[in-house]
Design a protein around this motif. Sequence first.
Motif, PDB file in Angstrom:
ATOM      1  N   ARG A   1       0.724  -1.071  -0.078  1.00 48.83           N
ATOM      2  CA  ARG A   1       0.033  -0.176   0.085  1.00 48.83           C
ATOM      3  C   ARG A   1       0.731   1.294  -0.248  1.00 48.83           C
ATOM      4  O   ARG A   1       0.443   2.149  -0.696  1.00 48.83           O
ATOM      5  CB  ARG A   1      -0.951   0.007   1.207  1.00 48.83           C
ATOM      6  CG  ARG A   1      -1.825   1.373   1.094  1.00 48.83           C
ATOM      7  CD  ARG A   1      -2.422   1.318   2.677  1.00 48.83           C
ATOM      8  NE  ARG A   1      -1.606   1.177   3.620  1.00 48.83           N
ATOM      9  CZ  ARG A   1      -0.939   2.100   4.335  1.00 48.83           C
ATOM     10  NH1 ARG A   1      -1.018   3.390   3.643  1.00 48.83           N
ATOM     11  NH2 ARG A   1      -0.216   2.118   5.110  1.00 48.83           N
ATOM     12  N   PRO A   2       1.800   1.477   0.745  1.00 48.32           N
ATOM     13  CA  PRO A   2       2.667   2.340   0.697  1.00 48.32           C
ATOM     14  C   PRO A   2       3.348   2.931  -0.704  1.00 48.32           C
ATOM     15  O   PRO A   2       3.291   3.891  -0.978  1.00 48.32           O
ATOM     16  CB  PRO A   2       3.467   2.482   1.799  1.00 48.32           C
ATOM     17  CG  PRO A   2       3.134   1.358   2.821  1.00 48.32           C
ATOM     18  CD  PRO A   2       2.416   0.350   1.954  1.00 48.32           C
TER      19      PRO A   2
ATOM     20  N   HIS B   1       0.687   4.046  -2.938  1.00 46.88           N
ATOM     21  CA  HIS B   1       0.208   5.364  -2.639  1.00 46.88           C
ATOM     22  C   HIS B   1       1.125   6.274  -3.223  1.00 46.88           C
ATOM     23  O   HIS B   1       1.000   7.589  -3.578  1.00 46.88           O
ATOM     24  CB  HIS B   1      -0.047   5.408  -1.195  1.00 46.88           C
ATOM     25  CG  HIS B   1      -0.469   6.871  -0.494  1.00 46.88           C
ATOM     26  ND1 HIS B   1      -1.547   7.370  -0.863  1.00 46.88           N
ATOM     27  CD2 HIS B   1       0.432   7.805   0.035  1.00 46.88           C
ATOM     28  CE1 HIS B   1      -1.790   8.592  -0.418  1.00 46.88           C
ATOM     29  NE2 HIS B   1      -0.355   8.883   0.247  1.00 46.88           N
TER      30      HIS B   1
ATOM     31  N   TRP C   1      -5.800   9.337  -2.015  1.00 44.42           N
ATOM     32  CA  TRP C   1      -6.362   9.239  -0.738  1.00 44.42           C
ATOM     33  C   TRP C   1      -7.339   7.841  -0.873  1.00 44.42           C
ATOM     34  O   TRP C   1      -7.626   6.967   0.019  1.00 44.42           O
ATOM     35  CB  TRP C   1      -7.011  10.460  -0.247  1.00 44.42           C
ATOM     36  CG  TRP C   1      -7.789  10.154   1.265  1.00 44.42           C
ATOM     37  CD1 TRP C   1      -7.072  11.018   2.364  1.00 44.42           C
ATOM     38  CD2 TRP C   1      -9.043  10.252   1.487  1.00 44.42           C
ATOM     39  NE1 TRP C   1      -8.155  10.818   3.262  1.00 44.42           N
ATOM     40  CE2 TRP C   1      -9.214  10.405   2.704  1.00 44.42           C
ATOM     41  CE3 TRP C   1      -9.941   9.681   0.620  1.00 44.42           C
ATOM     42  CZ2 TRP C   1     -10.497  10.089   3.409  1.00 44.42           C
ATOM     43  CZ3 TRP C   1     -11.134   9.221   1.256  1.00 44.42           C
ATOM     44  CH2 TRP C   1     -11.406   9.607   2.632  1.00 44.42           C
TER      45      TRP C   1
ATOM     46  N   SER D   1      -5.536   4.563  -1.244  1.00 40.91           N
ATOM     47  CA  SER D   1      -4.921   4.066   0.077  1.00 40.91           C
ATOM     48  C   SER D   1      -6.016   3.441   1.221  1.00 40.91           C
ATOM     49  O   SER D   1      -5.856   2.384   1.805  1.00 40.91           O
ATOM     50  CB  SER D   1      -4.060   5.153   0.818  1.00 40.91           C
ATOM     51  OG  SER D   1      -3.536   4.628   1.926  1.00 40.91           O
TER      52      SER D   1
ATOM     53  N   ASP E   1      -6.391  -0.149   2.306  1.00 37.70           N
ATOM     54  CA  ASP E   1      -6.460  -0.600   3.669  1.00 37.70           C
ATOM     55  C   ASP E   1      -7.690  -1.329   4.111  1.00 37.70           C
ATOM     56  O   ASP E   1      -7.728  -2.505   4.977  1.00 37.70           O
ATOM     57  CB  ASP E   1      -6.489   0.451   4.488  1.00 37.70           C
ATOM     58  CG  ASP E   1      -4.813   0.737   5.078  1.00 37.70           C
ATOM     59  OD1 ASP E   1      -3.931   0.010   5.254  1.00 37.70           O
ATOM     60  OD2 ASP E   1      -4.725   1.931   5.157  1.00 37.70           O
TER      61      ASP E   1
ATOM     62  N   TYR F   1      -7.444   8.521   8.458  1.00 38.31           N
ATOM     63  CA  TYR F   1      -7.863   9.166   6.979  1.00 38.31           C
ATOM     64  C   TYR F   1      -8.651  10.474   7.247  1.00 38.31           C
ATOM     65  O   TYR F   1      -8.552  11.234   6.472  1.00 38.31           O
ATOM     66  CB  TYR F   1      -8.604   8.153   6.504  1.00 38.31           C
ATOM     67  CG  TYR F   1      -7.530   7.140   5.741  1.00 38.31           C
ATOM     68  CD1 TYR F   1      -7.008   7.195   4.513  1.00 38.31           C
ATOM     69  CD2 TYR F   1      -7.485   5.771   6.500  1.00 38.31           C
ATOM     70  CE1 TYR F   1      -6.469   6.384   3.715  1.00 38.31           C
ATOM     71  CE2 TYR F   1      -6.551   4.959   5.695  1.00 38.31           C
ATOM     72  CZ  TYR F   1      -6.115   5.096   4.666  1.00 38.31           C
ATOM     73  OH  TYR F   1      -5.281   4.162   4.053  1.00 38.31           O
TER      74      TYR F   1
END
Length: 246
Positions: free
Chosen positions: A155-156, A159, A174, A177, A181, A212
Amino acid sequence: QSLPQQKLLTWLSVLECVEVFAEMGTARAWGEMGRWTIIVLIQLAKAILRLLLLLWYKAGIQTSPPIVPLNREQQQPLHPQDVEDSSSGKDQTYVGKRSSRVVRSLQSTPSLQSRHWGSPQQREESQSRRAEEMNQPPTPLGLQETIAESIYIARPLLHLLSLGVWGQRSWKPWLLSAILDISSLSLLSDLKDLNRRERAELRRRTILLLYYLLRSPFYDRYSEGRILFLLRLLADYVPGLGFVTR
């Protein structure tokens, strides 16, 4: 755990400890371009180490921090005097004749540094229980759970890639990500018989979804005004909080 796995966990812990410092120092030295370069390199290195732990060493659900900090109060060794007393066969407890209450014998009272207020049996049981919890092997992951953990690890990087494609003001990074998650947590929710550390890690990931609300662009457009309004309200009408909230 094998020695190579311990080394991977150690390097992963070091990266998590120094990544913010490295980002700030690089930004001061080489500007914004250097800052984003070091961010990408650190996140890439972390993803590679985590994937090795997941796919090669079958480490299961990985916790953060990778190495659980040592609780020194729970790991206090016995005082030498206590070891000598126990080896010499002295009774550590006394059972009351009428109340049947178990109390510590005065002869086996430990030093002040290692003293606790429970019976020796309670301490031994709690220590053995904690040792069992710490030494529990990771829960085996099936294909679905492995994909879910891989999504969480990647994920990072995804992103950062989306930030490079759509920019920092776009909603797409946004949303991407958040979707990754939530998808990872949903796929892991079917996993049963998790040990204590893994359950705590899933709870931590669930609570982190609240962040978030504090991430741009959601924070810039929705959260910031409401949070500042609430802080001003507390500063004006709640005595003693004005100094902190301002």
